[in-house]
Design a protein around this motif. Structure first.
Motif, PDB file in Angstrom:
ATOM      1  N   VAL A 152       0.828  -1.210   0.000  1.00 21.48           N
ATOM      2  CA  VAL A 152       0.000   0.000   0.000  1.00 21.48           C
ATOM      3  C   VAL A 152       0.856   1.251   0.000  1.00 21.48           C
ATOM      4  O   VAL A 152       0.537   2.246  -0.663  1.00 21.48           O
ATOM      5  N   ASP A 153       1.961   1.227   0.751  1.00 24.29           N
ATOM      6  CA  ASP A 153       2.818   2.411   0.848  1.00 24.29           C
ATOM      7  C   ASP A 153       3.818   2.514  -0.294  1.00 24.29           C
ATOM      8  O   ASP A 153       4.514   3.526  -0.431  1.00 24.29           O
ATOM      9  N   ARG A 154       3.915   1.450  -1.117  1.00 25.67           N
ATOM     10  CA  ARG A 154       4.844   1.493  -2.248  1.00 25.67           C
ATOM     11  C   ARG A 154       4.267   0.682  -3.400  1.00 25.67           C
ATOM     12  O   ARG A 154       4.829  -0.335  -3.826  1.00 25.67           O
ATOM     13  N   PRO A 155       3.138   1.134  -3.962  1.00 21.72           N
ATOM     14  CA  PRO A 155       2.462   0.339  -4.993  1.00 21.72           C
ATOM     15  C   PRO A 155       3.170   0.405  -6.349  1.00 21.72           C
ATOM     16  O   PRO A 155       3.851   1.385  -6.664  1.00 21.72           O
ATOM     17  N   THR A 156       2.981  -0.655  -7.115  1.00 18.44           N
ATOM     18  CA  THR A 156       3.412  -0.661  -8.520  1.00 18.44           C
ATOM     19  C   THR A 156       2.212  -0.309  -9.370  1.00 18.44           C
ATOM     20  O   THR A 156       1.181  -0.984  -9.313  1.00 18.44           O
ATOM     21  N   VAL A 157       2.311   0.752 -10.157  1.00 18.16           N
ATOM     22  CA  VAL A 157       1.214   1.186 -11.016  1.00 18.16           C
ATOM     23  C   VAL A 157       1.365   0.498 -12.370  1.00 18.16           C
ATOM     24  O   VAL A 157       2.315   0.758 -13.104  1.00 18.16           O
ATOM     25  N   HIS A 158       0.422  -0.386 -12.698  1.00 18.74           N
ATOM     26  CA  HIS A 158       0.459  -1.103 -13.972  1.00 18.74           C
ATOM     27  C   HIS A 158      -0.225  -0.312 -15.084  1.00 18.74           C
ATOM     28  O   HIS A 158       0.112  -0.467 -16.254  1.00 18.74           O
ATOM     29  N   PHE A 159      -1.192   0.496 -14.703  1.00 15.58           N
ATOM     30  CA  PHE A 159      -1.923   1.289 -15.695  1.00 15.58           C
ATOM     31  C   PHE A 159      -2.693   2.390 -14.984  1.00 15.58           C
ATOM     32  O   PHE A 159      -3.160   2.201 -13.860  1.00 15.58           O
ATOM     33  N   GLU A 160      -2.797   3.529 -15.650  1.00 19.07           N
ATOM     34  CA  GLU A 160      -3.652   4.605 -15.161  1.00 19.07           C
ATOM     35  C   GLU A 160      -4.584   5.020 -16.296  1.00 19.07           C
ATOM     36  O   GLU A 160      -4.137   5.339 -17.401  1.00 19.07           O
ATOM     37  N   ALA A 161      -5.897   4.973 -16.029  1.00 19.92           N
ATOM     38  CA  ALA A 161      -6.914   5.248 -17.045  1.00 19.92           C
ATOM     39  C   ALA A 161      -7.140   6.745 -17.186  1.00 19.92           C
ATOM     40  O   ALA A 161      -6.700   7.533 -16.347  1.00 19.92           O
ATOM     41  N   PRO A 162      -7.843   7.163 -18.230  1.00 18.77           N
ATOM     42  CA  PRO A 162      -8.152   8.587 -18.392  1.00 18.77           C
ATOM     43  C   PRO A 162      -8.919   9.123 -17.180  1.00 18.77           C
ATOM     44  O   PRO A 162      -9.665   8.374 -16.534  1.00 18.77           O
TER      45      PRO A 162
END
Length: 374
Positions: A152-162
Motif C-alpha cells: 500500500v505504501d509502495r504500490p506498482t502502477v500497472h496502468f492509469e486510465a483517463p
C-alpha cells in the motif's frame, strides 16, 4: 509514464492485418465446426451445453478478478432465466447478477451497443455492492483510476486510465466505433480483430468504478457473436483464466502503445483455443449419449449414481481419476461392494482401469469422446 490514451493518434490502433488473416480464417472454419457439431446433440443436451458453458464463463470471468462464485447457484439462476426446469438450489446476489449479465449478453448479441447496454450489465453485475459510488453509471470520482499491485505504501502502477471527466466523451467515441465496425456497420472489421480491439480499447478507458474486466470480456463475446451471426458459446473467459498472468501482462504491455499486433495475435490464439474447448465439450456430450445407449440398462443404482457423478465433472473427469474411496463417498456403500461394482464396470467396458492396489484409478471409457486420458 505515457499511456496509450494520452498518445497522438489515440484511439487509432495500428496492427498488421496480413499477420492476422490466418487466425481469422481458422476462426471462421472452427465456428462452422461448432455449429455442425451442435446439430448432432439433442435439444435437452443443447440446453445443458448452454448452461454448462455460460456457468463456466460466469465462474471464470469472476475468477480472473479474484472472485470465487458458487457454481450451483450460478447454474440455478441460468436455468430460471432460460425457462428450464428449476432446481431448489438457492440463488445468491453475486451469482444471480453475473448469470443475468451472461443471459443478456447471449440474448441481445445482435443489438447495437449503447451506453444503456453497459449500464444495464453493470447494474446486473454489481447491484449487490453497496460500497460503490456509481452503479449503472460511468465513474465520477476525482482521484486517478489506477491498476496497482504491491504494498500500500509502495504500490506498482500497472496502468492509469483517463480521468473520470474524460470518460463520457471517450465512451461516446467507443460506442460509435463498436457499432461502426460491426458486420453491418460503415467500417466492418474481421471477427478476431474487432473482438481483440474492442477489449483492449474498453480496458484502456476503464470507464466504471469496478467490473471493467468482466464487462470488457462480455464486449469481446458480443463482438464475436455479431460477426458470426449467433451467440458464440465459446469458452473465452475459461481459456483466459488458464492464462491469467499472460493476459494481464499482455494488457499492461499494450496499454503503453498503439502498435497492437502482438496483442491481437495473442488474443486470437486464445479465442481459437476457446473454440477447441467448446468442440471438446460437444464431443463429450455426443460420446455421453452413445455411452448411455450402450450401458444404461446394465447399471445397478450405485453404479448409475457414480457414473452420473463422473459425467458431471465434464470432459476432464475427476482430477486423478475415480478411486474406490471416491466411489464409496459417492454411493455410501462398503469398500468391498465398491470394488465389485468397479470391477463389473470395467468388465462391461464402461470404465477403464489404470494403476494397481491403492493407486488404482478408473476413467470413463468413451471411445475418444473425452474423460479417458489413456
Amino acid at each position: 509514464m505515457t499511456w496509450n490514451w494520452d498518445m497522438p493518434g489515440w484511439p487509432v490502433f495500428r496492427y498488421d492485418a496480413a499477420a492476422l488473416a490466418p487466425f481469422e480464417q481458422r476462426f471462421l472454419l472452427s465456428s462452422g465446426e461448432i455449429l455442425g457439431a451442435v446439430h448432432h446433440v439433442s435439444a435437452a443436451e443443447r440446453d445443458q451445453l448452454r448452461i454448462d458453458l455460460l456457468s463456466d464463463e460466469a465462474m471464470k470471468t469472476s475468477a480472473i478478478e479474484g472472485e470465487m462464485l458458487d457454481r450451483l447457484s450460478v447454474q440455478s439462476s441460468l436455468r430460471r432465466h432460460f425457462g428450464l426446469s428449476p432446481d431448489n438450489y438457492p440463488t445468491k446476489p453475486r451469482e444471480k447478477g453475473v448469470a443475468e449479465m451472461m443471459v443478456d449478453v447471449y440474448g441481445t448479441h445482435a443489438a447495437p451497443l449503447a451506453h444503456e447496454t453497459l449500464f444495464r450489465w453493470h447494474t446486473m453485475l454489481l447491484s449487490h455492492d453497496a460500497g460503490l459510488e456509481a452503479i449503472g453509471a460511468y465513474r465520477r470520482h476525482g482521484e486517478a483510476m489506477q491498476i496497482v499491485s504491491g504494498r500500500v505504501d509502495r504500490p506498482t502502477v500497472h496502468f492509469e486510465a483517463p480521468p473520470s471527466g474524460q470518460v463520457p466523451a471517450e465512451m461516446d467515441r467507443y460506442v460509435a466505433w463498436f457499432n461502426r465496425t460491426a458486420p453491418d456497420g460503415a467500417d466492418p472489421l474481421p471477427a478476431l480483430t474487432r473482438a481483440g480491439l474492442s477489449h483492449l480499447y474498453f480496458e484502456s478507458i476503464h470507464p466504471f468504478e469496478d467490473g471493467n474486466g468482466r464487462l470488457g470480456r462480455a464486449l469481446a463475446e458480443k463482438a464475436l457473436a455479431q460477426n458470426i451471426g449467433q451467440p458464440s458459446l465459446i469458452a473465452l473467459a475459461f481459456t483466459i483464466e488458464r492464462a491469467r498472468a499472460a493476459y494481464y501482462a499482455q494488457l499492461e504491455q499494450h496499454q503503453r502503445t498503439l502498435d497492437v499486433t502482438p496483442w491481437l495475435e495473442w488474443f486470437a490464439q486464445i479465442v481459437l483455443t476457446a473454440q477447441q474447448v467448446t468442440l471438446d465439450r460437444v464431443g463429450f456430450l455426443i460420446a455421453k449419449t452413445h455411452f448411455y445407449d450402450t450401458h444404461r440398462s446394465r447399471f445397478n443404482d450405485r453404479q448409475a449414481k457414480a457414473v452420473a457423478r463422473m459425467f458431471r465433472e465434464g470432459p476432464g473427469g475427476f482430477e486423478g481419476g475415480l478411486s474406490a474411496e471416491k466411489y464409496v463417498a459417492i454411493t455410501g456403500t462398503s469398500r468391498a461392494t465398491a470394488t465389485r461394482d468397479l470391477q463389473d464396470l470395467v468388465a462391461m467396458g464402461a470404465l477403464r482401469r489404470s494403476g494397481e492396489r491403492r493407486y488404482t484409478r478408473y476413467w470413463l471409457r468413451l471411445g475418444g469422446g473425452g474423460a479417458d486420458p489413456g
